[in-house]
Design an enzyme around this catalytic site. Sequence first.
Site, PDB file in Angstrom:
ATOM      1  N   TYR A   1       0.734  -1.192  -0.208  1.00  0.00           N
ATOM      2  CA  TYR A   1      -0.056   0.189   0.017  1.00  0.00           C
ATOM      3  C   TYR A   1       0.992   1.238   0.016  1.00  0.00           C
ATOM      4  O   TYR A   1       1.859   1.215   0.579  1.00  0.00           O
ATOM      5  CB  TYR A   1      -0.873   0.193   1.242  1.00  0.00           C
ATOM      6  CG  TYR A   1      -2.027  -1.041   1.174  1.00  0.00           C
ATOM      7  CD1 TYR A   1      -3.296  -0.557   0.838  1.00  0.00           C
ATOM      8  CD2 TYR A   1      -1.976  -2.163   1.732  1.00  0.00           C
ATOM      9  CE1 TYR A   1      -4.184  -1.515   0.958  1.00  0.00           C
ATOM     10  CE2 TYR A   1      -3.002  -3.116   1.810  1.00  0.00           C
ATOM     11  CZ  TYR A   1      -4.133  -2.804   1.473  1.00  0.00           C
ATOM     12  OH  TYR A   1      -5.174  -3.463   1.585  1.00  0.00           O
TER      13      TYR A   1
ATOM     14  N   TYR B   1      -0.297 -10.171   0.614  1.00  0.00           N
ATOM     15  CA  TYR B   1       0.388  -9.585   1.387  1.00  0.00           C
ATOM     16  C   TYR B   1       0.693 -10.009   3.023  1.00  0.00           C
ATOM     17  O   TYR B   1      -0.263 -10.441   3.362  1.00  0.00           O
ATOM     18  CB  TYR B   1       0.590  -8.058   1.405  1.00  0.00           C
ATOM     19  CG  TYR B   1      -0.466  -7.160   1.900  1.00  0.00           C
ATOM     20  CD1 TYR B   1      -0.881  -7.231   3.388  1.00  0.00           C
ATOM     21  CD2 TYR B   1      -1.615  -6.877   1.364  1.00  0.00           C
ATOM     22  CE1 TYR B   1      -1.813  -6.709   4.103  1.00  0.00           C
ATOM     23  CE2 TYR B   1      -2.780  -6.764   1.646  1.00  0.00           C
ATOM     24  CZ  TYR B   1      -2.753  -6.289   3.092  1.00  0.00           C
ATOM     25  OH  TYR B   1      -4.109  -5.549   3.537  1.00  0.00           O
TER      26      TYR B   1
ATOM     27  N   ARG C   1      -2.648 -11.871   3.949  1.00  0.00           N
ATOM     28  CA  ARG C   1      -4.243 -11.398   3.643  1.00  0.00           C
ATOM     29  C   ARG C   1      -4.362 -12.047   2.195  1.00  0.00           C
ATOM     30  O   ARG C   1      -3.489 -11.936   1.311  1.00  0.00           O
ATOM     31  CB  ARG C   1      -4.261 -10.162   3.651  1.00  0.00           C
ATOM     32  CG  ARG C   1      -4.204  -9.292   4.944  1.00  0.00           C
ATOM     33  CD  ARG C   1      -5.340  -9.791   5.839  1.00  0.00           C
ATOM     34  NE  ARG C   1      -6.855 -10.068   5.332  1.00  0.00           N
ATOM     35  CZ  ARG C   1      -7.693  -9.150   4.764  1.00  0.00           C
ATOM     36  NH1 ARG C   1      -7.443  -7.796   5.086  1.00  0.00           N
ATOM     37  NH2 ARG C   1      -8.824  -9.656   4.661  1.00  0.00           N
TER      38      ARG C   1
ATOM     39  N   HIS D   1      -7.545  -8.500  -1.981  1.00  0.00           N
ATOM     40  CA  HIS D   1      -8.787  -7.762  -1.757  1.00  0.00           C
ATOM     41  C   HIS D   1      -8.766  -6.258  -1.993  1.00  0.00           C
ATOM     42  O   HIS D   1      -7.662  -5.820  -2.135  1.00  0.00           O
ATOM     43  CB  HIS D   1      -9.079  -7.979  -0.094  1.00  0.00           C
ATOM     44  CG  HIS D   1      -8.103  -7.240   0.748  1.00  0.00           C
ATOM     45  ND1 HIS D   1      -6.990  -8.019   1.022  1.00  0.00           N
ATOM     46  CD2 HIS D   1      -8.062  -6.118   1.396  1.00  0.00           C
ATOM     47  CE1 HIS D   1      -6.367  -7.197   1.932  1.00  0.00           C
ATOM     48  NE2 HIS D   1      -7.008  -5.969   2.196  1.00  0.00           N
TER      49      HIS D   1
ATOM     50  N   HIS E   1     -10.669  -2.866  -0.682  1.00  0.00           N
ATOM     51  CA  HIS E   1     -11.648  -2.377   0.455  1.00  0.00           C
ATOM     52  C   HIS E   1     -12.873  -1.338  -0.323  1.00  0.00           C
ATOM     53  O   HIS E   1     -12.438  -0.857  -1.427  1.00  0.00           O
ATOM     54  CB  HIS E   1     -10.995  -1.359   1.221  1.00  0.00           C
ATOM     55  CG  HIS E   1      -9.902  -1.976   2.216  1.00  0.00           C
ATOM     56  ND1 HIS E   1     -10.176  -2.476   3.394  1.00  0.00           N
ATOM     57  CD2 HIS E   1      -8.537  -2.380   1.737  1.00  0.00           C
ATOM     58  CE1 HIS E   1      -8.802  -3.257   3.951  1.00  0.00           C
ATOM     59  NE2 HIS E   1      -7.908  -3.005   2.858  1.00  0.00           N
TER      60      HIS E   1
END
Lengths: 191, 234
Positions: free
Chosen positions: B105, B144, B154, B157, B159
């Site tokens: 991110y 990640y 995770r 995905h 959000h």
Amino acid sequence: MSLQATTSQTVGPYFKIGLQWLNRDNLAAEGVSGERVTIQGRVLDADGVPVPDAILEIWQANAHGKYDHPEDTQDKPLEPGFKGYGRIPADKQGGFRFATIKPGPVPGPNGKEQAPHLVIAVFMRGLLKRLVTRMYFPDDARNAGDPILNLVEAARRSTLIAKKAAGGPGALEWNVVLQGPDETVFFDLGL
Amino acid sequence: MTPLAGYRPPYPGTQPDHLHPLYVSSIKRSPTRPLVAIPYTLSEVTGPSFGPELVAPAAHDLTRQHRGEPLGERIIVSGRVLDENGRPLSNTLVEIWQANAAGRYLHEVDQHKAPLDPNFTGCGQAVTNAEGRYRFVTIRPGEYPWRNHYNAWRPAHIHFSLFGPAFATRLVTQMYFPGDPLIPFDPIFNCTADEKARNRLISLFDWETTMPEHALGYRFDLILRGRDATPMEV
């Protein structure tokens, strides 16, 4: 036709990149009528440790007690430049601060008036769904008759009422405490 | 004012509790006292609205926010926003954010040793049309690691954040990808007891929106809470 609402998931630790474009910590532009207030506080976890990755959303009526929404059909004026929405991330010390006006009273159940309040949603890493709470204003005689405050056990109502803070008139303090003896009252809206 | 219709409570098991100990961060951040049930008032059945005027024209295309194209597999993510009564929710804001193709991110807290992509920010916005439809162009996010438990990863995905018509309808969730082998092991995905409700968080591969020689399509419909048919007794 009957569908089921999509399952909530946490905002996680990186919500800033998706949500910051709509951050609003000054809800009332210059010229909007009403008593000016600034609200500061902290978000604290079970150990009293500040939560840096939380974000608050505020929704409130204007100083006349009118929501900027089609379902509010009261014969009260809207205020140009006032939407009633705020989005305020906590800082690295778990602190938040926003400026707005004190809303007017709005109707409640059974035709009873509600005391002036903000409705607040709290999101953070670790919360699988948002928390919903309210902030009321200190020294307002209408708090005693508020139909929602009166659903809360007396000893815990103070968690929903801001305190006067140093910094002049209109300076208020209100904290979000997730656990412990001063745990903030959170509401169940069915979700 | 006339009595207000409230919003339907969720079907049992289809929404998470605040505390889900396998998701370790929930332990110290979930309330311990019972939530206080309150009736719907004007404060909860109203809410902010954000129209298309707020959203930049390119905000729905995460591959065109920089000078060059981001690395990774380009995808189309689209779907409808409906309420539980099946009615399309038009003119509602949809915000998304995600990791880049390498699973990183653009956020100072993310220290995963995977490269940032100078051509990818990872956030987008769209407003639903009259049929409740939205559409994003993006790249498939990478999986990640995180520190919830040993060797925790995770699943990929995106959000999603939606407002709907009222404070009561606000929803933040995550969209997953079909066939991701990490999904069964993810405590965030698994926080919801009802298996069918969980699985609705997995998008569907979609030929209809797949663009030949350009991008695969994934469909993800979002359902916000529906109104009770009759006003509450007040």
